[in-house]
Design a protein around this motif. Structure first.
Motif, PDB file in Angstrom:
ATOM      1  N   VAL A  61      -0.782  -0.191   6.852  1.00 33.80           N
ATOM      2  CA  VAL A  61       0.382  -1.053   6.685  1.00 33.80           C
ATOM      3  C   VAL A  61       0.580  -1.398   5.209  1.00 33.80           C
ATOM      4  O   VAL A  61       1.709  -1.383   4.688  1.00 33.80           O
ATOM      5  N   ALA A  62      -0.530  -1.701   4.525  1.00 35.26           N
ATOM      6  CA  ALA A  62      -0.436  -2.012   3.096  1.00 35.26           C
ATOM      7  C   ALA A  62       0.048  -0.801   2.301  1.00 35.26           C
ATOM      8  O   ALA A  62       0.861  -0.932   1.379  1.00 35.26           O
ATOM      9  N   ALA A  63      -0.436   0.384   2.655  1.00 31.87           N
ATOM     10  CA  ALA A  63       0.004   1.600   1.967  1.00 31.87           C
ATOM     11  C   ALA A  63       1.493   1.839   2.180  1.00 31.87           C
ATOM     12  O   ALA A  63       2.210   2.237   1.250  1.00 31.87           O
ATOM     13  N   ALA A  64       1.972   1.595   3.401  1.00 30.92           N
ATOM     14  CA  ALA A  64       3.400   1.757   3.667  1.00 30.92           C
ATOM     15  C   ALA A  64       4.220   0.789   2.830  1.00 30.92           C
ATOM     16  O   ALA A  64       5.291   1.142   2.309  1.00 30.92           O
ATOM     17  N   GLY A  65       3.725  -0.438   2.667  1.00 29.71           N
ATOM     18  CA  GLY A  65       4.433  -1.404   1.840  1.00 29.71           C
ATOM     19  C   GLY A  65       4.502  -0.988   0.378  1.00 29.71           C
ATOM     20  O   GLY A  65       5.553  -1.114  -0.264  1.00 29.71           O
ATOM     21  N   VAL A  66       3.384  -0.483  -0.155  1.00 31.52           N
ATOM     22  CA  VAL A  66       3.371  -0.015  -1.540  1.00 31.52           C
ATOM     23  C   VAL A  66       4.299   1.184  -1.705  1.00 31.52           C
ATOM     24  O   VAL A  66       5.027   1.296  -2.701  1.00 31.52           O
ATOM     25  N   LEU A  67       4.296   2.088  -0.736  1.00 30.78           N
ATOM     26  CA  LEU A  67       5.168   3.264  -0.813  1.00 30.78           C
ATOM     27  C   LEU A  67       6.633   2.853  -0.866  1.00 30.78           C
ATOM     28  O   LEU A  67       7.416   3.377  -1.673  1.00 30.78           O
ATOM     29  N   LEU A  68       7.005   1.908  -0.018  1.00 26.13           N
ATOM     30  CA  LEU A  68       8.397   1.465   0.007  1.00 26.13           C
ATOM     31  C   LEU A  68       8.782   0.710  -1.263  1.00 26.13           C
ATOM     32  O   LEU A  68       9.872   0.896  -1.807  1.00 26.13           O
ATOM     33  N   ALA A  69       7.878  -0.142  -1.747  1.00 29.13           N
ATOM     34  CA  ALA A  69       8.219  -0.987  -2.883  1.00 29.13           C
ATOM     35  C   ALA A  69       8.199  -0.235  -4.205  1.00 29.13           C
ATOM     36  O   ALA A  69       9.092  -0.416  -5.038  1.00 29.13           O
ATOM     37  N   ALA A  70       7.198   0.598  -4.411  1.00 24.61           N
ATOM     38  CA  ALA A  70       7.022   1.244  -5.715  1.00 24.61           C
ATOM     39  C   ALA A  70       7.525   2.678  -5.752  1.00 24.61           C
ATOM     40  O   ALA A  70       7.852   3.186  -6.832  1.00 24.61           O
ATOM     41  N   PHE A  71       7.577   3.347  -4.601  1.00 28.35           N
ATOM     42  CA  PHE A  71       7.946   4.759  -4.587  1.00 28.35           C
ATOM     43  C   PHE A  71       8.995   5.021  -3.507  1.00 28.35           C
ATOM     44  O   PHE A  71       8.825   5.882  -2.641  1.00 28.35           O
ATOM     45  N   GLY A  72      10.072   4.252  -3.576  1.00 27.96           N
ATOM     46  CA  GLY A  72      11.115   4.384  -2.570  1.00 27.96           C
ATOM     47  C   GLY A  72      11.740   5.764  -2.518  1.00 27.96           C
ATOM     48  O   GLY A  72      12.055   6.281  -1.443  1.00 27.96           O
ATOM     49  N   HIS A  73      11.898   6.408  -3.672  1.00 32.44           N
ATOM     50  CA  HIS A  73      12.480   7.754  -3.696  1.00 32.44           C
ATOM     51  C   HIS A  73      11.538   8.769  -3.054  1.00 32.44           C
ATOM     52  O   HIS A  73      11.986   9.715  -2.391  1.00 32.44           O
ATOM     53  N   VAL A  74      10.234   8.575  -3.231  1.00 28.51           N
ATOM     54  CA  VAL A  74       9.260   9.460  -2.583  1.00 28.51           C
ATOM     55  C   VAL A  74       9.324   9.287  -1.078  1.00 28.51           C
ATOM     56  O   VAL A  74       9.299  10.266  -0.317  1.00 28.51           O
ATOM     57  N   GLU A  75       9.425   8.031  -0.639  1.00 27.64           N
ATOM     58  CA  GLU A  75       9.523   7.765   0.797  1.00 27.64           C
ATOM     59  C   GLU A  75      10.764   8.410   1.388  1.00 27.64           C
ATOM     60  O   GLU A  75      10.721   9.001   2.482  1.00 27.64           O
TER      61      GLU A  75
END
Length: 328
Positions: A61-75
């Protein structure tokens, strides 16, 4: 914290999930194999990995949050390229958890047997979907820095074959890791059979890690030089798996190679993915002002999670005994 630091944080979070939840992914399929038709024995096998269930999900869950917040284009790119795999991962995750929580709600043997079967299938599908998604990330994100080679025949062949290899590697790694956790915590009558199954799984896991390393070399040949680091990491994981197999063949059950082969194999796909896609992910990261504004709140929460996880680990992760509470 800059984009590189956020990438390292995301890697650490995913690696934590791979180690903790990977033990559950590999241990649950052994419930029927090691427990047979004896439900108390099955519950003992399940109890060896059950405490890791909730601990591991915190990291995802924490990894998903970091992905969305810092790497939205990657997501966004991963959703576009690997939408069926993302859906499969989420469905497998939910079904696996539901099966584990529901299996002991009734004492009927048929009820528990059916839920055990559902949990086993979902526990195989979960690492397979995650592993395949890492393969998709290798191909899609490496293409950001190698646009000229993306449409070549070699790249197209890699786009098909690499996710299959990384999916199989994730399943094999979870099997080794989960089996070692079961062997470490279960009574000796169960641990002996668990080690036997780990021994059989080590050579296929090493072979798949080598194949994934060759895939990383192919990605490097298409223009992503950082994939060479991934190849080295995967070859090292393969060598450790073979060393563990050699020790188990000699009857050595607690060598460093045996103890570390499971966690290293579980983390290898995450570390290799970080090496392959890291440069492209940094380019696609959020604006520096956004990253700096999120740094201290996220690091504070991360420190609190680490403390809670460390305390839980000491309380829950002990060899099973007659007084151990089994709640699944």
């Amino acid at each position: 914290m800059n984009a590189t630091g956020w990438g390292l944080l995301l890697t650490v979070l995913l690696a934590g999930w791979a180690v903790l939840d990977g033990a559950v992914q590999g241990g649950v399929p052994l419930v029927r194999a090691l427990g047979g038709r004896d439900d108390p024995r099955r519950r003992v096998v399940l109890a060896t990995v059950a405490p890791l269930l909730l601990l591991g999900e915190v990291w995802l869950v924490a990894a998903a949050g970091v992905l969305l917040a810092a790497f939205g284009h990657v997501e966004t790119l991963l959703w576009s390229a690997g939408y069926p795999l993302v859906v499969a991962l989420l469905v497998a995750w939910v079904v696996r958890d539901a099966a584990l929580w529901l299996r002991s709600r009734l004492a009927a043997p048929g009820w528990r047997t059916r839920w055990d079967a559902v949990a086993q299938v979902a526990s195989l599908a979960l690492p397979a979907a995650f592993g395949a998604l890492t393969g998709v990330a290798w191909v899609e994100l490496s293409a950001v820095g190698a646009q000229a080679a993306h449409g070549s025949g070699a790249a197209q062949a890699l786009a098909v074959g690499l996710p299959l290899v990384t999916a199989a590697l994730a399943v094999a790694a979870a099997r080794v890791h989960g089996g070692l956790v079961v062997a470490a915590r279960a009574p000796e009558t169960i641990a002996v059979d668990a080690r036997r199954r780990v021994r059989r799984a080590l050579v296929p896991a090493a072979a798949l890690a080598t194949l994934a390393a060759l895939g990383a070399l192919a990605v490097a040949a298409l223009g992503t030089a950082s994939a060479l680091v991934a190849a080295v990491l995967l070859i090292a994981a393969s060598g450790l798996a073979l060393a563990a197999r050699f020790d188990l063949d000699r009857g050595v059950r607690s060598s460093g190679a045996v103890r570390w082969s499971g966690p290293v194999l579980a983390v290898a796909p995450v570390a290799a993915t970080s090496a392959v896609v890291g440069p492209a992910a940094v380019v696609l990261a959020a604006a520096p002002a956004v990253l700096h504004g999120l740094t201290w709140p996220v690091l504070g929460a991360f420190a609190a999670v680490l403390v809670a996880q460390a305390v839980s680990w000491r309380v829950l992760l002990r060899p099973l005994g007659p007084r151990t509470v089994v709640f699944l």
